[in-house]
Motif scaffolding. Structure first.
Motif, PDB file in Angstrom:
ATOM      1  N   GLN A 188      -8.815  17.925 -56.502  1.00  0.00           N
ATOM      2  CA  GLN A 188     -10.136  17.651 -57.084  1.00  0.00           C
ATOM      3  C   GLN A 188     -11.177  18.599 -56.497  1.00  0.00           C
ATOM      4  OE1 GLN A 188     -11.239  13.520 -56.683  1.00  0.00           O
ATOM      5  NE2 GLN A 188      -9.342  12.821 -57.647  1.00  0.00           N
ATOM      6  N   SER A 226     -14.769  12.967 -58.088  1.00  0.00           N
ATOM      7  CA  SER A 226     -14.033  11.774 -57.678  1.00  0.00           C
ATOM      8  C   SER A 226     -14.633  10.515 -58.300  1.00  0.00           C
ATOM      9  CB  SER A 226     -14.034  11.663 -56.154  1.00  0.00           C
ATOM     10  OG  SER A 226     -13.393  10.481 -55.743  1.00  0.00           O
ATOM     11  N   ARG A 231     -12.801   7.904 -60.916  1.00  0.00           N
ATOM     12  CA  ARG A 231     -12.643   6.481 -60.561  1.00  0.00           C
ATOM     13  C   ARG A 231     -13.492   5.541 -61.416  1.00  0.00           C
ATOM     14  NH1 ARG A 231     -14.041   5.328 -55.087  1.00  0.00           N
ATOM     15  NH2 ARG A 231     -15.506   7.039 -55.212  1.00  0.00           N
TER      16      ARG A 231
END
Length: 71
Positions: free
Chosen positions: A26, A41, A45
């Motif tokens: 990432q 991130s 998520r």
């Protein structure tokens, strides 16, 4: 007016995850696209909305759709 096939945000998150996987991490993907790795991130998520620019980068167009409420 046809919008074409509408995908949900999870499909875009999966495309973003795959894009990160293809470059290794990432963080590497984030650096390549000049964005914070934390933001990437959070988008993956589901803690942050996918931005228009990131959606386009992974092959999606971000649109807003409104639908009349049926009473």
């Amino acid at each position: 007016m046809s919008l074409g096939k509408i995908e949900n945000a999870q499909m875009v998150r999966e495309a973003l995850k795959l894009a990160c996987f293809r470059v290794g991490t990432q963080q590497a993907w984030a650096e390549l696209h000049h964005i914070s790795p934390i933001v990437v991130s959070d988008m993956i998520r589901g803690k942050r909305d996918i931005s228009t620019r990131i959606a386009a980068t992974v092959g999606f167009e971000r649109i807003t759709v409104y639908r009349k409420i049926k009473k």
